[in-house]
Motif scaffolding. Structure first.
Motif, PDB file in Angstrom:
ATOM      1  N   LEU A 105      12.855  54.644  43.839  1.00  0.00           N
ATOM      2  CA  LEU A 105      13.903  53.923  44.703  1.00  0.00           C
ATOM      3  C   LEU A 105      13.310  54.771  46.072  1.00  0.00           C
ATOM      4  O   LEU A 105      13.619  53.698  47.111  1.00  0.00           O
ATOM      5  CB  LEU A 105      15.071  54.969  43.908  1.00  0.00           C
TER       6      LEU A 105
ATOM      7  N   THR B 157      12.770  55.796  37.971  1.00  0.00           N
ATOM      8  CA  THR B 157      13.725  55.278  38.664  1.00  0.00           C
ATOM      9  C   THR B 157      13.683  56.297  40.212  1.00  0.00           C
ATOM     10  O   THR B 157      13.733  55.567  41.153  1.00  0.00           O
ATOM     11  CB  THR B 157      15.565  55.887  38.070  1.00  0.00           C
TER      12      THR B 157
ATOM     13  N   GLY C 160      17.100  49.054  37.087  1.00  0.00           N
ATOM     14  CA  GLY C 160      17.843  49.425  35.831  1.00  0.00           C
ATOM     15  C   GLY C 160      17.020  49.375  34.012  1.00  0.00           C
ATOM     16  O   GLY C 160      16.097  48.894  34.203  1.00  0.00           O
TER      17      GLY C 160
ATOM     18  N   VAL D 273      21.479  50.837  41.584  1.00  0.00           N
ATOM     19  CA  VAL D 273      20.949  51.636  40.052  1.00  0.00           C
ATOM     20  C   VAL D 273      21.787  50.885  38.589  1.00  0.00           C
ATOM     21  O   VAL D 273      23.262  51.223  39.178  1.00  0.00           O
ATOM     22  CB  VAL D 273      20.644  53.271  40.325  1.00  0.00           C
TER      23      VAL D 273
END
Length: 721
Positions: A254, A250, A294, A267
């Motif tokens: 991101l 992630t 997610g 998130v």
């Protein structure tokens, strides 16, 4: 409505009817509070005709107590709950519980008190206070959450509050997230990428169900392509869901998202603090969360205005949940898109055979990216036959692989060694009496982890310190590590290349997004020379100076009874090979194997993906395996072995005799003892036309079992342990 039927979160009770008091307004999807005996429960108002139950006279109905201040669950989400429960043989209650995943979000708007460091120091410094102050730099959260972050008691932190070292901050629980902008930093796409992006954007703008399989080689820029579709959804005021298989991915994602759209996405994963979950859930339900990134559970959140779903690394088996509701998020994502009437993009460099078959049959639209972006070339692949090029005694890396790593080190380039086995060694035994360390709760050996000085079970989490003496014979200094794990390979690299800076990348070392971000930053700044990692490093990472990939044991994934072993091995090795040569420098992949003639190894060496998939497809077709047939598993477990065996034998004895369903078992599961429960399995192999779920429901529904017995159904199983 003066009468409401509620879906409640107790599958044993089933739906219940209540009276709607005068002045209270409810509709299907409303989340309400109702009395149940002396307790108050939360339920969801459902269409009566879709949720049959025994009728109760109006005079006996108890009144609802209130409507919770959240938007009603939309019809599309209610249909998804019904479909998931039906397809995976789960209860409606267990699926609906995943939707209301944040209890705090149901209480409505609120403020709360969080705490942060002031920069001051306490009058008396203790080791615990010192540790807390160091750990909480830059953090702001509740006392309980800060205590968890710092690893100290809440009392220690309350003392720091009294000393003025921590100060309270009143925050709005539902403060809005920064807005993403579709035109913030649009990239330059090559013609192939532009053509692919145009198909996705058109589907988003038309607002229709359109399942796409984005099949692009590693480094072809798949992310940039589906970012264009996300931009179209953002510009149209629609929400986007991106599913990632690993929490460790992630942080890198991101950062790329923020560079492209000017703000971070929302998130959703299991490591979020309760306050973060509450804020995200309410923003999603209200429509304020534009893009949600997610894990698989994000699929069941109550999106107000969903416009696009992206499943990245869609081949990954971590999208299949093996506890509770045993669903596959890849397949449920397609169904959610169908109910919402929106596009869904399954992106992968090594698509699952099932996805390729759906594309071949015309159900999915296949979009190909055959070349790497920016002129980068795919790496060369060579096989190291370990029966001919043997490592030195006591070592696991062949001389040619070591020499290639030394060359990269001298040139200032990076190497990656892949071994899908955590820890130092998979087995520890006594050389004197042969005693083996086994988990007391599972049929599994304890894995030695030298970095954290523990013996651990990777199935139940049991841990113990390595003893100084053999527990069986009492002999000192007799314990031997058998076989390699990533930590042992890292030790070997440190011995043969003492000047190399080595990093171990596994779910043990990168167990939070922050640690993953720190690892990525070090690799990008070339503070790491050799990465030794598990399947965690096979995807998502882009290191331009990484030019060598070594697969330590290519045969490891082919062991055991996994019916998808060849496909999974091909995917993992192809993905990790794709980490090499992603920049301007050419990449090389060396695959260590004792079975170079195995079809999967030969296909990798030849770079012939099509030949491998064709052979695997024919094998599956001949066996009646997915996608040409259907599998379902029944898993029986109990803490009492005799009870589990008896229940499994009763199920087997009452099996239906059907022409289109073959039922194998019962037999002890390969992992016969798991988390203290004895396990037996049955496997159904059915034709595509068979109504497997109905067969299982009718079969098991006629039986009753002792209270200690659990009977779980796994539709489309991926794990056979």
């Amino acid at each position: 409505m003066n009468r409401a039927r509620l879906l409640i979160f107790n599958a044993a009770l089933g739906p219940l009817d209540y009276r709607v008091p005068d002045g209270m307004e409810v509709e299907p999807g409303s989340v309400v509070v109702a009395p149940l005996g002396p307790r108050q429960i939360v339920g969801i108002v459902w269409e009566s005709e879709r949720l049959p139950t025994n009728p109760v006279p109006d005079s006996k109905l108890r009144p609802l107590l209130g409507v919770l201040p959240v938007p009603p669950l939309r019809a599309e989400l209610r249909r998804l709950i019904e479909w998931t429960a039906e397809y995976y043989c789960a209860s409606l209650a267990s699926v609906a519980r995943m939707v209301l995943a944040s209890g705090g979000a149901l209480r409505g708007p609120a403020t709360m008190t969080e705490y942060r460091l002031t920069g001051g120091m306490p009058e008396r410094m203790t080791p615990q206070r010192q540790a807390a102050i160091e750990a909480l730099e830059g953090e702001q959260a509740t006392i309980r959450e800060l205590a968890s972050i710092a690893g100290v008691s809440e009392g220690v932190l309350r003392g720091l509050v009294n000393q003025g070292v921590l100060e309270p901050v009143e925050v709005d629980c539902d403060r809005p997230y920064p807005s993403a902008r579709a035109d913030f930093s649009a990239p330059e796409l090559n013609p192939d990428q532009q053509e692919a992006a145009a198909q996705f954007v058109a589907a988003v703008e038309e607002g229709r169900f359109a399942p796409f399989l984005l099949d692009g080689v590693t480094g072809s820029g798949k992310t940039e392509v589906y970012f264009e579709a996300m931009g179209a959804a953002i510009a149209a005021g629609r929400q986007v869901l991106v599913l990632l298989p690993e929490i460790a991915l992630t942080e890198a994602f991101l950062r790329r998202f923020e560079d492209r759209f000017g703000a971070a996405p929302v998130v959703w994963h299991s490591s979020l603090k309760s306050t973060e979950r509450r804020r995200a859930w309410r923003a999603i339900a209200a429509g304020g969360a534009q893009v949600v990134v997610g894990a698989r559970s994000a699929l069941f959140l109550p999106y107000a205005n969903l416009g696009l779903i992206v499943v990245d690394e869609a081949h990954e088996i971590s999208f299949k949940q093996d506890e509770g509701v045993r669903y596959n998020a890849r397949d449920v994502a397609v169904m959610r898109a169908r109910f919402e009437r929106i596009p869904v993009i399954l992106a992968s460099a090594t698509p699952a055979l099932e996805s390729l078959q759906m594309a071949e049959s015309g159900v999915y639209t296949k979009v190909d990216l055959a070349d790497r972006f920016g002129g980068a070339q795919l790496p060369s692949i060579d096989i190291l036959n370990l029966t001919e090029e043997k490592p030195e005694r006591g070592r696991w890396l062949a001389p040619r692989l070591v020499a290639a790593m030394r060359e990269r080190l001298e040139r200032g380039e990076q190497s990656l060694l892949f071994l899908n086995r955590r820890g130092y060694a998979p087995l520890t035994l006594c050389r004197n009496c042969g005693f083996r360390f086994q988990c007391p709760n599972c049929s599994a050996w304890l894995v030695e982890h030298r970095l954290s000085r523990r013996l651990a079970c990777h199935h139940c989490g049991h841990q113990t310190e390595p003893p100084a003496l053999c527990p069986e014979c009492g002999e000192p200094e007799c314990l031997v590590a058998c076989g390699p794990g990533v930590e042992r390979i890292a030790d070997e690299v440190a011995e043969v290349l003492p000047e190399a800076r080595v990093a171990v990348a596994t779910s043990d070392t990168l167990n939070s997004p922050e640690k993953a971000a720190e690892f990525v930053a070090k690799a990008e700044e070339q503070l790491i020379d050799v990465i030794v990692g598990t399947q965690l490093v096979t995807k998502g990472f882009h290191f331009p100076e990484l030019t060598l990939v070594g697969v330590v044991d290519a045969d490891l994934g082919l062991e055991g009874g996994d019916l998808r072993a060849a496909e999974r091995t091909y995917q993992q090795i192809a993905q990790v090979s794709g980490r090499a040569g992603r920049g301007s420098k050419p990449g090389e992949v060396l695959i260590q194997t004792r079975h170079p003639e195995a079809p999967v190894i030969a296909a990798l060496a030849a770079g012939d993906r099509e030949a491998f998939y064709e052979a695997e497809t024919e094998g599956r077709r001949h066996a009646g395996a997915p996608p040409f047939g259907r599998w379902a598993a029944i898993i029986v477990s109990s803490e009492d072995e005799a009870e589990a065996r008896e229940a499994a034998n009763r199920i087997g004895a009452t099996r239906p005799q059907l022409d289109d369903v073959m039922i194998l078992g019962p037999a002890p599961a390969p992992m016969a003892l798991l988390r203290g429960r004895y396990r037996y399995r049955l496997l159904l192999n059915a034709r595509r036309s068979a109504e497997v779920q109905k067969v299982i429901r009718d079969w098991l529904g006629a039986l009753s079992f002792p209270q200690g017995v659990r009977v779980a159904v796994d539709i489309d199983p991926y794990s056979f342990v």
